[in-house]
Design a protein around this motif. Sequence first.
Motif, PDB file in Angstrom:
ATOM      1  N   HIS A   1     -22.198  19.110  21.867  1.00  0.00           N
ATOM      2  CA  HIS A   1     -23.130  20.225  21.156  1.00  0.00           C
ATOM      3  C   HIS A   1     -21.950  21.160  20.566  1.00  0.00           C
ATOM      4  N   MET A   2     -20.820  21.521  21.107  1.00  0.00           N
ATOM      5  CA  MET A   2     -19.853  22.357  20.587  1.00  0.00           C
ATOM      6  C   MET A   2     -19.379  21.655  19.344  1.00  0.00           C
ATOM      7  N   ILE A   3     -19.173  20.324  19.401  1.00  0.00           N
ATOM      8  CA  ILE A   3     -18.497  19.655  18.201  1.00  0.00           C
ATOM      9  C   ILE A   3     -19.449  19.372  17.200  1.00  0.00           C
ATOM     10  N   VAL A   4     -20.688  19.320  17.416  1.00  0.00           N
ATOM     11  CA  VAL A   4     -21.903  19.054  16.408  1.00  0.00           C
ATOM     12  C   VAL A   4     -22.169  20.324  15.750  1.00  0.00           C
ATOM     13  N   SER A   5     -22.294  21.416  16.511  1.00  0.00           N
ATOM     14  CA  SER A   5     -22.449  22.876  15.930  1.00  0.00           C
ATOM     15  C   SER A   5     -21.232  23.578  16.343  1.00  0.00           C
ATOM     16  N   PRO A   6     -19.979  23.737  15.573  1.00  0.00           N
ATOM     17  CA  PRO A   6     -18.449  23.974  15.887  1.00  0.00           C
ATOM     18  C   PRO A   6     -18.459  25.694  15.609  1.00  0.00           C
ATOM     19  N   LEU A   7     -19.323  26.375  14.967  1.00  0.00           N
ATOM     20  CA  LEU A   7     -19.134  27.835  14.551  1.00  0.00           C
ATOM     21  C   LEU A   7     -18.521  28.745  15.719  1.00  0.00           C
ATOM     22  N   PRO A   8     -19.384  28.522  16.771  1.00  0.00           N
ATOM     23  CA  PRO A   8     -18.934  29.312  18.002  1.00  0.00           C
ATOM     24  C   PRO A   8     -17.555  28.996  18.438  1.00  0.00           C
ATOM     25  N   LEU A   9     -17.162  28.017  18.633  1.00  0.00           N
ATOM     26  CA  LEU A   9     -15.888  27.239  18.968  1.00  0.00           C
ATOM     27  C   LEU A   9     -14.829  27.645  17.895  1.00  0.00           C
ATOM     28  N   ILE A  10     -15.008  27.640  16.634  1.00  0.00           N
ATOM     29  CA  ILE A  10     -14.115  27.976  15.619  1.00  0.00           C
ATOM     30  C   ILE A  10     -13.946  29.465  15.621  1.00  0.00           C
ATOM     31  N   ALA A  11     -14.956  30.265  15.994  1.00  0.00           N
ATOM     32  CA  ALA A  11     -14.672  31.475  15.876  1.00  0.00           C
ATOM     33  C   ALA A  11     -13.836  32.127  17.126  1.00  0.00           C
ATOM     34  N   VAL A  12     -14.015  31.287  18.109  1.00  0.00           N
ATOM     35  CA  VAL A  12     -13.272  31.820  19.484  1.00  0.00           C
ATOM     36  C   VAL A  12     -11.598  31.256  19.236  1.00  0.00           C
TER      37      VAL A  12
ATOM     38  N   ILE B   1     -10.092  31.168  16.182  1.00  0.00           N
ATOM     39  CA  ILE B   1      -9.804  32.081  15.254  1.00  0.00           C
ATOM     40  C   ILE B   1      -9.227  33.453  15.885  1.00  0.00           C
ATOM     41  N   ALA B   2     -10.344  33.873  16.592  1.00  0.00           N
ATOM     42  CA  ALA B   2     -10.167  35.173  17.269  1.00  0.00           C
ATOM     43  C   ALA B   2      -9.050  35.133  18.292  1.00  0.00           C
ATOM     44  N   THR B   3      -8.742  34.089  18.872  1.00  0.00           N
ATOM     45  CA  THR B   3      -7.660  33.985  20.030  1.00  0.00           C
ATOM     46  C   THR B   3      -6.132  34.186  19.055  1.00  0.00           C
ATOM     47  N   LEU B   4      -6.466  33.410  17.974  1.00  0.00           N
ATOM     48  CA  LEU B   4      -4.965  33.321  17.246  1.00  0.00           C
ATOM     49  C   LEU B   4      -4.816  34.812  16.694  1.00  0.00           C
ATOM     50  N   ILE B   5      -5.851  35.604  16.083  1.00  0.00           N
ATOM     51  CA  ILE B   5      -5.533  36.788  15.817  1.00  0.00           C
ATOM     52  C   ILE B   5      -5.008  37.717  16.897  1.00  0.00           C
ATOM     53  N   PHE B   6      -5.595  37.597  18.109  1.00  0.00           N
ATOM     54  CA  PHE B   6      -5.013  38.348  19.165  1.00  0.00           C
ATOM     55  C   PHE B   6      -3.711  37.676  19.555  1.00  0.00           C
ATOM     56  N   VAL B   7      -3.205  36.651  19.435  1.00  0.00           N
ATOM     57  CA  VAL B   7      -1.898  36.180  19.927  1.00  0.00           C
ATOM     58  C   VAL B   7      -0.791  36.645  18.924  1.00  0.00           C
ATOM     59  N   ILE B   8      -1.307  36.846  17.673  1.00  0.00           N
ATOM     60  CA  ILE B   8      -0.657  37.362  16.421  1.00  0.00           C
ATOM     61  C   ILE B   8      -0.314  39.026  16.580  1.00  0.00           C
TER      62      ILE B   8
ATOM     63  N   LEU C   1      -1.426  40.919  25.312  1.00  0.00           N
ATOM     64  CA  LEU C   1      -2.919  41.568  25.608  1.00  0.00           C
ATOM     65  C   LEU C   1      -4.130  40.160  25.486  1.00  0.00           C
ATOM     66  N   THR C   2      -3.346  39.271  24.641  1.00  0.00           N
ATOM     67  CA  THR C   2      -4.524  38.006  24.614  1.00  0.00           C
ATOM     68  C   THR C   2      -4.798  37.596  26.177  1.00  0.00           C
ATOM     69  N   PHE C   3      -3.957  37.572  26.996  1.00  0.00           N
ATOM     70  CA  PHE C   3      -4.303  37.024  28.377  1.00  0.00           C
ATOM     71  C   PHE C   3      -5.642  37.766  28.763  1.00  0.00           C
ATOM     72  N   LEU C   4      -5.728  39.026  28.760  1.00  0.00           N
ATOM     73  CA  LEU C   4      -6.710  39.816  28.967  1.00  0.00           C
ATOM     74  C   LEU C   4      -8.042  39.746  28.380  1.00  0.00           C
ATOM     75  N   TRP C   5      -8.088  39.747  27.152  1.00  0.00           N
ATOM     76  CA  TRP C   5      -9.221  39.530  26.130  1.00  0.00           C
ATOM     77  C   TRP C   5      -9.636  38.067  26.098  1.00  0.00           C
ATOM     78  N   LEU C   6      -8.742  37.188  26.342  1.00  0.00           N
ATOM     79  CA  LEU C   6      -9.446  35.707  26.197  1.00  0.00           C
ATOM     80  C   LEU C   6      -9.972  35.450  27.580  1.00  0.00           C
ATOM     81  N   GLY C   7      -9.346  36.071  28.708  1.00  0.00           N
ATOM     82  CA  GLY C   7      -9.954  35.848  30.046  1.00  0.00           C
ATOM     83  C   GLY C   7     -11.545  36.521  30.150  1.00  0.00           C
ATOM     84  N   THR C   8     -11.357  37.757  29.698  1.00  0.00           N
ATOM     85  CA  THR C   8     -12.658  38.416  29.611  1.00  0.00           C
ATOM     86  C   THR C   8     -13.814  37.675  28.729  1.00  0.00           C
TER      87      THR C   8
ATOM     88  N   VAL D   1     -14.661  38.070  20.042  1.00  0.00           N
ATOM     89  CA  VAL D   1     -14.811  37.694  18.474  1.00  0.00           C
ATOM     90  C   VAL D   1     -15.141  38.726  17.785  1.00  0.00           C
ATOM     91  N   SER D   2     -15.889  39.933  18.029  1.00  0.00           N
ATOM     92  CA  SER D   2     -16.195  41.070  17.274  1.00  0.00           C
ATOM     93  C   SER D   2     -14.836  41.922  17.110  1.00  0.00           C
TER      94      SER D   2
END
Length: 446
Positions: free
Chosen positions: A292-303, A305-312, A317-324, A352-353
């Motif tokens: 289902h995640m592959i068929v409707s990938p928007l939430p997965l893509i959002a996560v 992209i959000a992770t990449l923004i935090f890494v950059i 702090l990405t460890f804390l935010w991604l873990g939460t 994501v927000s």
Amino acid sequence: MVLVIASALCMARYEDPRRIASSGDSYWYMRQAQIFAGADPATASAQASFQVCRDINRSAKERRMPRACRNGYPQAGISPRYIAIFDSRPGYPLFAVPFVKILGLWQGMAAATLIIAVGVGLLTYLAVWLAFGIRLVSVIAAAMVYTLPTGFWITRMLADGAMMVGCLAVLIGAMLLWRNRFSGIPIALAGFAWTFSTKSANGVAMALVLLAASLGALLTRFPNRRGALLTGGLGLATLVGWFALSAALKLPSLSEAIQDYATTHYIRPDTPEPYTWLWERNLLWWPGALEHMIVSPLPLIAVIIATLIFVIRTRHLTFLWLGTGLSGLAMLVAKPVDSEVERLMIPVWILVSAALGYAIVAALPAGWSGRPGTEGAARPVDRPPSPTPSRPDQPGRPAPGAGTEAAGPADETRTGPADEARSGPAGRERTDPADDGLNPAGPAMA
């Protein structure tokens, strides 16, 4: 500004035509709140049953569906073991007690729910500000919380909003500890206490997040080893303390929660091997969920992209935010049910927000204050701060255009975000809690 925006968006989400008392859980929380307020169990049950039934019919009417509840919310045949699960979650109904006493059951529960929901927005603002150091990013992120799926669930008469308050408090406390701000310890402890009193499974998940994030930070050359060790130790101590307290008070365990799921609230006989049963359920459920995640990938893509923004922008702090954000996965492993996915995964939308807030501000015209700019060079997180030149006529003050470097992790003399003012691209002074040696953006983000 955040308070006004959060209050307005809370009311908008609260008016959703779907049920406010959105599951049988709401009945038990209303019943508990009345018992805590002094009502006898029979009266509390009858009142809660009436209110839930009325909300079911209101929702059906607004959606132009036939009336679905006629004789009150069904209560017959409820196992004491099922009631004990809600007795172990007193936080949310206890918070609602004064409102219920003053305003009555429905209005009191609604008031308590909306106040908690506003609190989620305020804590999101503080957490994002600590991570990125830009107020406009934080304001937008706080607003996005209510427009994403999180906004629906935290405005229902459920414990999910209260749980999110606790998780955000733990996250804020951990970020402060990673900056050598020891005020993070009581904040994180208060967050844990509140989370365990509302939804203990999420408290366990957040303790595991602190352990995993601290280990990840230490393995990736995090400069503030003491802060990482403190958060890791806090997570471990919380786990040990909770399991000891749970055993002493004989609170429902994971095994009991699995039996509740396996027997449909104890209607059927217990399964002899609950953990084996849960493992088999996960093997059956996750392939379909991943498909289902592959068929409707928007939430997965959002996560992603959000992770990449935090890494950059925030690196460690990405460890804390991604873990939460991904702590809801632990809830899905314990209860792999399609109908629960959106509700159990609401922490991920905080991640994501925050990233959406940053992306929106980054896309604004260059003259907007607080926009992530390129006016200065970013200082890598693992590099010590360089000395700051001073004006000859004003010793100790930075030279024009030099920027103000933040103290490294070992500097504990600063009193808080207010001591970190900088000039933004538009020349306005702002505070920047994120630039303290942990945020690679450094003065460039000012």
